[in-house]
Scaffold this motif. Structure first.
Motif, short mmCIF file in Angstrom:
data_model
loop_
_atom_site.label_atom_id
_atom_site.label_comp_id
_atom_site.label_asym_id
_atom_site.label_seq_id
_atom_site.Cartn_x
_atom_site.Cartn_y
_atom_site.Cartn_z
N THR A 281 0.84 -1.20 0.00
CA THR A 281 0.00 0.00 0.00
C THR A 281 0.87 1.25 0.00
O THR A 281 0.63 2.20 -0.76
CB THR A 281 -0.92 0.01 1.23
OG1 THR A 281 -1.83 -1.10 1.16
CG2 THR A 281 -1.72 1.30 1.31
N ARG A 282 1.89 1.25 0.85
CA ARG A 282 2.81 2.39 0.91
C ARG A 282 3.50 2.62 -0.42
O ARG A 282 3.64 3.75 -0.89
CB ARG A 282 3.85 2.16 2.00
CG ARG A 282 4.80 3.33 2.22
CD ARG A 282 5.97 2.96 3.10
NE ARG A 282 6.87 2.03 2.43
CZ ARG A 282 7.79 2.41 1.54
NH1 ARG A 282 7.90 3.68 1.17
NH2 ARG A 282 8.58 1.51 0.98
N LEU A 283 3.92 1.52 -1.07
CA LEU A 283 4.61 1.64 -2.36
C LEU A 283 3.69 2.26 -3.41
O LEU A 283 4.10 3.14 -4.16
CB LEU A 283 5.11 0.27 -2.81
CG LEU A 283 6.27 -0.33 -2.01
CD1 LEU A 283 6.51 -1.77 -2.42
CD2 LEU A 283 7.54 0.49 -2.20
N ALA A 284 2.45 1.78 -3.45
CA ALA A 284 1.50 2.31 -4.43
C ALA A 284 1.25 3.79 -4.19
O ALA A 284 1.23 4.60 -5.13
CB ALA A 284 0.19 1.54 -4.37
N GLU A 285 1.08 4.17 -2.93
CA GLU A 285 0.80 5.56 -2.60
C GLU A 285 2.01 6.46 -2.83
O GLU A 285 1.85 7.68 -3.02
CB GLU A 285 0.33 5.66 -1.15
CG GLU A 285 -1.03 5.00 -0.91
CD GLU A 285 -1.44 4.97 0.54
OE1 GLU A 285 -2.63 4.72 0.81
OE2 GLU A 285 -0.57 5.20 1.41
#
Length: 354
Positions: A281-285
């Motif tokens: 999730t962090r990577l996508a954001e």
């Protein structure tokens, strides 16, 4: 099956005619994986989960405190949820879990390779720590087949109390029940073995080569464990970190092209971080819209990879804005992996075979 590999038993030379027949001396190689339910129905799942979650290496709470919670609360509903998850990946043709199918295929490939090298001197089989085929039943069959030496090989590249060591526990318990006990060895963690790292890197390269748009980053996801196990001296976390570093070096990548995370969190206490579901999730954001995920702690694809990574973790990534999610399968029974495992076996058979 072991029975198909048995050599005819015979009365020992110079022994009385009424002496029990004895199978010719052989060396057994017993592969071990985590385990699998026999089916996806409630009672099959309950038996499997009860055995798994009753293991002190897996959940180390005091038995008097944990068992009522497990038996009366968790196992009242968890089998339904787990059964539904297993049904999404179940091998319907063979009516078994993918882990069982793949582990058998690995056994067959390793058996063929060792038979070509050692003939009938070495026999190979596999067992599961939880469920069937049980460690006890396979040890019994190997001893009956004449194995006076057994090499026990937990198929976990990185060793941990809840994986390799509980598998060893089951092996030693099985040996303790044998009237005549064979000599025994256990294979240690092989996370830094050059053949394993090369096989892992080759699978990543093959996965990337098949993509027209290359991932921005590779997420190397390992099975999690409570953080306190690390603080108590379990070396698993360190072995995972080293696996990622060796993989990156073998691929010749910069540090920003690969990251380590941990999945399969259970319970309320803190586990090893970062958690994979949060990391993607962090990577996508943060703008990493194309990622690949690999799970080197698993020697064969199973519920944690085929359902958790390919479905739950993928959904988290896409929900956060991710656009391209690629799962790179476990090494399973591909040729590089089989050769790496056989190399590890050869080294651990030193002094037992020529």
């Amino acid at each position: 099956m072991v029975s198909s590999e048995k050599t005819a038993a015979a009365c020992p030379a110079h022994a009385p005619s009424n002496h029990p027949e004895i199978a010719p001396s052989r060396i057994g190689v017993l592969l071990a994986n985590l385990g699998t339910p026999d089916a996806t129905d409630y009672w099959s799942m309950r038996r499997y989960l009860s055995e798994f979650l009753s293991d002190k290496r897996v959940v180390d709470h005091p038995r008097w405190k944990w068992q009522p919670v497990l038996q009366l609360i968790i196992l009242s509903f968890r089998p339904f949820k787990s059964g539904a998850a297993y049904r999404t990946i179940w091998n319907m043709e063979k009516n078994e879990s993918p882990l069982l199918t793949i582990t058998r295929d690995q056994k067959d490939a390793i058996s063929a390779r060792l038979r070509a090298q050692y003939g009938d001197q070495v026999m190979v089989d596999f067992c599961m720590r939880y469920g069937n085929p049980s460690t006890k039943s396979r040890v019994r069959e190997m001893v009956a087949a004449g194995c006076d030496k057994i090499l026990f090989f937990p198929l976990y590249p990185q060793a941990a109390g809840a994986t390799s060591f509980t598998a060893n526990d089951a092996f030693f318990r099985a040996l303790s029940e044998e009237t005549w006990q064979p000599a025994a060895r256990t294979v240690p963690a092989y996370f830094d073995h050059p053949a394993y790292i090369k096989a892992l890197a080759a699978s990543v390269q093959a996965g990337y080569d098949a993509l027209s748009d290359k991932p921005d980053i590779l997420v190397v996801s390992y099975h999690g464990m409570p953080k306190r196990y690390l603080m108590q001296g379990d070396a698993y976390h360190c072995q995972c970190q080293k696996t990622t570093r060796l993989l990156r070096e073998e691929l010749g990548w910069e540090k920003d092209k690969i990251t380590t995370s941990f999945q399969s969190i259970f319970g309320r206490e803190e586990w090893l971080k970062p958690y994979t579901v949060e990391e993607v999730t962090r990577l996508a954001e943060s703008g990493k819209k194309k990622i690949a995920v690999i799970a080197p702690a698993f020697s064969a694809d199973c519920i944690e990879t085929l359902e958790e990574i390919k479905e739950e973790i993928r959904e988290s990534f896409e929900h956060a804005g991710g656009e391209q999610f690629t799962y790179i399968p476990c090494l399973n029974d591909n040729a590089d992996h089989i050769e790496a495992l056989c190399t590890v076996i050869d080294e651990n058979l030193g002094g037992w075979v020529s």
